[in-house]
Write a protein that holds these residues in place. Structure first.
Motif, PDB file in Angstrom:
ATOM      1  N   ASN A 180       0.842  -1.203   0.000  1.00  0.00           N
ATOM      2  CA  ASN A 180       0.000   0.000   0.000  1.00  0.00           C
ATOM      3  C   ASN A 180       0.875   1.251   0.000  1.00  0.00           C
ATOM      4  OD1 ASN A 180      -2.320  -1.477   0.012  1.00  0.00           O
ATOM      5  ND2 ASN A 180      -3.024  -0.829   2.027  1.00  0.00           N
ATOM      6  N   ASN A 181       0.597   2.158  -0.917  1.00  0.00           N
ATOM      7  CA  ASN A 181       1.278   3.459  -1.032  1.00  0.00           C
ATOM      8  C   ASN A 181       2.707   3.377  -1.567  1.00  0.00           C
ATOM      9  OD1 ASN A 181      -0.995   4.745   0.221  1.00  0.00           O
ATOM     10  ND2 ASN A 181      -0.188   4.139   2.203  1.00  0.00           N
ATOM     11  N   HIS A 206      -3.839  -7.572  -1.211  1.00  0.00           N
ATOM     12  CA  HIS A 206      -4.828  -7.670  -2.277  1.00  0.00           C
ATOM     13  C   HIS A 206      -4.196  -7.318  -3.623  1.00  0.00           C
ATOM     14  CE1 HIS A 206      -7.639  -6.825   1.236  1.00  0.00           C
ATOM     15  NE2 HIS A 206      -7.925  -8.037   0.835  1.00  0.00           N
ATOM     16  N   ASP A 207      -2.862  -7.201  -3.624  1.00  0.00           N
ATOM     17  CA  ASP A 207      -2.122  -6.894  -4.851  1.00  0.00           C
ATOM     18  C   ASP A 207      -1.874  -8.216  -5.582  1.00  0.00           C
ATOM     19  OD1 ASP A 207      -0.140  -6.380  -6.759  1.00  0.00           O
ATOM     20  OD2 ASP A 207       0.718  -4.746  -5.580  1.00  0.00           O
ATOM     21  N   GLU A 485      -4.927   6.614  -4.057  1.00  0.00           N
ATOM     22  CA  GLU A 485      -4.694   5.202  -3.769  1.00  0.00           C
ATOM     23  C   GLU A 485      -6.018   4.474  -3.476  1.00  0.00           C
ATOM     24  OE1 GLU A 485      -2.016   3.882  -4.392  1.00  0.00           O
ATOM     25  OE2 GLU A 485      -0.345   5.255  -4.023  1.00  0.00           O
ATOM     26  N   PRO A 486      -6.949   4.472  -4.446  1.00  0.00           N
ATOM     27  CA  PRO A 486      -8.290   3.914  -4.177  1.00  0.00           C
ATOM     28  C   PRO A 486      -8.299   2.411  -3.926  1.00  0.00           C
ATOM     29  CG  PRO A 486      -8.013   4.395  -6.516  1.00  0.00           C
ATOM     30  CD  PRO A 486      -6.823   4.983  -5.823  1.00  0.00           C
ATOM     31  N   THR A 487      -7.281   1.682  -4.402  1.00  0.00           N
ATOM     32  CA  THR A 487      -7.306   0.227  -4.238  1.00  0.00           C
ATOM     33  C   THR A 487      -6.719  -0.236  -2.912  1.00  0.00           C
ATOM     34  OG1 THR A 487      -5.181   0.009  -5.401  1.00  0.00           O
ATOM     35  CG2 THR A 487      -7.179  -0.152  -6.728  1.00  0.00           C
ATOM     36  N   HIS A 514      -0.421   3.497  -7.357  1.00  0.00           N
ATOM     37  CA  HIS A 514       0.761   2.724  -7.734  1.00  0.00           C
ATOM     38  C   HIS A 514       0.362   1.326  -8.204  1.00  0.00           C
ATOM     39  CE1 HIS A 514       2.797   5.658  -4.878  1.00  0.00           C
ATOM     40  NE2 HIS A 514       3.423   5.819  -6.019  1.00  0.00           N
ATOM     41  N   ASP A 515      -0.960   1.096  -8.324  1.00  0.00           N
ATOM     42  CA  ASP A 515      -1.452  -0.192  -8.802  1.00  0.00           C
ATOM     43  C   ASP A 515      -1.447  -0.158 -10.331  1.00  0.00           C
ATOM     44  OD1 ASP A 515      -3.022  -2.384  -9.624  1.00  0.00           O
ATOM     45  OD2 ASP A 515      -4.178  -2.357  -7.773  1.00  0.00           O
TER      46      ASP A 515
END
Length: 536
Positions: A180-181, A206-207, A485-487, A514-515
């Motif tokens: 995340n981030n 969840h990536d 960073e919505p995901t 960054h996804d």
């Protein structure tokens, strides 16, 4: 290395685990996945000794807490600790304990000193500073002891916390949403590190691509059976196996359904026949035969009951994917500007300028992606755009005739436009939006149902909070969506549902992410890059 045996645990009356047993061998790299709210972060906290265990039944066998590294991206994001405390929490805590005990020079001090020495003592400080330097922190120009991590970006704080993977002594690492981030450079560093790491790793993420590249085994939390299923292989392989299982189970359920229908009808007819014969005669022999027929119906009822019981026990329910919904799909104000900036300077102070002399125009209806390394100023720019952070110089204007919706990186916290009090319940947020039945129907689309709706916000998981805030934003039918960073924290079904609704959205989208897969799916028309204080 790590063994869970018949683990049962309830959190605030919500039962999360029921007779969960699993074993993780030394050197395993294991991914832990499941829907938001299924208990992934809770399981890591239980293993790390971060939760009260008064409702815990069963056993957790593993290395002592002192020989674990636990990294929670949310804790790191909201931490106000020094950079040094983030990068080496165990060493820093041991040093502080030793300094506090040094006033007395007694047995307590001796014990604290031994623990500090066990973790490397004063000589370990050079190791920590070296690791921070390798993660692009300039320890030469700033003192990591004094730097308040509240002045760092979300990605920088996570990056600092990841230093504990290389600067600490441990057997087991528990990583909760470590990507995340993170910018692409830091993410690649983490993937490379995990690929050659000989330690045992349990990773919640969840990536999808990250899990495929790092994990050789996948654990899936089943929220309805409150159990864990293990699959040898990475995330994609596990999902393929689960799809085969789903098809097989669907075929089996169809056969069972037909058998149940046949048995039910057979039982009904047999009972009717026995009852009709018994009423129609006084002959004891014939009445005896009819009782045997009734007993046969009773035996079939028992068989049917066992089938139904087995069906309830073994049936793995499929969680319906969330369905985010926009009130309207963005109003197409043609040839109008959504955001205009002139000679804009963004930063915390004159000593900490992030972006200089930026001028740009974003037309309504455009999709814009904002990229840059951690700490470059992406979130600061969107916060300045929303008026939550003053510009150091220049101007930035938003179209007053457009409705703006902003999903902040912090989620449901002080910087959110939905400033929740701890006692706020989910239902109370929607109180003026219609009848309770309508509200419950709307929230069920994002898998917020039942007792969850009466819970206070602070008892929701991070993914549930993110879905809740997205629901609030989308329900207000914004013309401009600013997504930071919505995901983050969203489970994979939720990410895919969000991708689908944003593809149909006709308004303006300004996103920081960054996804890589998420960005590619949304196909931005323009990209802004922040580099060396310039917006390119």
């Amino acid at each position: 290395m790590l063994e869970l045996h018949k683990l049962n645990f309830a959190f605030d009356s919500k039962k999360l685990f029921e007779d969960v047993s699993l074993k993780v061998e030394a050197g395993d790299r294991v991914g832990l996945v499941g829907p938001n709210g299924s208990g992934k972060s809770t399981l890591l906290k239980l293993i790390a000794g971060k939760l009260e265990k008064h409702t815990l039944r069963g056993t957790i066998l593993g290395p002592p807490v002192e020989e674990m590294v636990y990294i929670n991206c949310r804790d790191s994001y909201f931490s106000q600790r020094s950079l040094l405390a983030l990068a080496a929490p165990q060493w820093h805590a041991a040093r502080e304990n030793m300094i506090a005990a040094s006033r007395f020079l007694n047995a307590e001090y001796e014990k604290a000193f031994e623990e500090f020495e066990r973790l490397g003592g004063w000589r370990h400080l050079a190791v920590i500073e070296k690791e921070l330097s390798l993660m692009d922190f300039d320890t030469g120009s700033c003192d990591p002891e004094l730097l308040d991590s509240g002045q760092l970006s979300g990605g920088e704080r996570i990056r600092a916390a990841l230093c504990s993977l290389t600067s600490s002594r441990y057997q087991l690492a528990l990583l909760d949403e470590p990507t995340n981030n993170l910018d692409s450079k830091s993410r690649e560093w983490l993937i490379d590190f995990i690929s050659v790491c000989s330690k045992t790793l349990l990773i919640v993420s969840h990536d999808r691509d990250f899990l495929d590249l790092t994990c050789s085994r996948t654990l899936v939390l089943e929220p309805f059976s409150r159990s864990v299923k293990s699959y040898q292989g990475n995330y994609s392989w596990a999902m393929e196996v689960r799809e085969v299982e789903r098809v097989r189970n669907a075929a089996k359920q169809e056969v069972e359904k037909r058998l149940i229908e046949r048995l039910t009808e057979d039982i009904r007819k047999t009972k009717e026949q026995a009852s009709r014969v018994e009423r129609a005669t006084t002959n004891d022999y014939i009445r005896g035969r009819s009782k045997k027929v009734a007993a046969k119906a009773k035996a079939r009822e028992c068989r049917l009951g066992k089938i139904l019981e087995s069906k309830v026990t073994n049936n793995t329910r499929v969680v319906a994917a969330p369905c985010f919904e926009l009130g309207i799909a963005g109003r197409p104000h043609r040839q109008s500007m959504a955001v205009v900036a002139r000679d804009l300077c963004v930063g915390f102070s004159a000593d900490r300028v992030l972006i200089e002399d930026a001028s740009f125009e974003i037309c309504h209806g455009e999709r814009v992606a904002l990229f840059g390394d951690n700490g470059a100023g992406k979130s600061s720019l969107v916060n300045t755009m929303m008026g939550r952070m003053p510009a150091l110089a220049g101007e930035i204007d938003r179209n007053p005739y457009l409705r703006f919706g902003h999903l902040s990186q912090g989620r449901c916290e002080y910087e959110s436009e939905f400033a929740f009090l701890p006692e706020t319940t989910v239902l109370s947020l929607f109180a003026d939006w219609g009848s309770e039945a309508e509200i419950r129907r709307y929230l069920s689309r994002i898998r917020l149902t039942g007792a969850t709706l009466g819970q206070s916000i602070d008892l929701l998981s991070e993914g549930e909070r993110t879905r809740l805030e997205l629901a609030l934003i989308l329900k207000s039918a914004p013309d401009v969506l600013i997504l930071d960073e919505p995901t983050n924290h969203l489970d994979i079904d939720s990410i895919e549902a969000l991708e689908n609704v944003l593809k149909e959205y006709r308004g303006t989208i300004i996103m920081v992410s960054h996804d890589k897969r998420f960005c590619e799916m949304l196909s931005p028309q323009r990209t802004f890059m922040i580099s060396d204080r310039k917006l390119i």
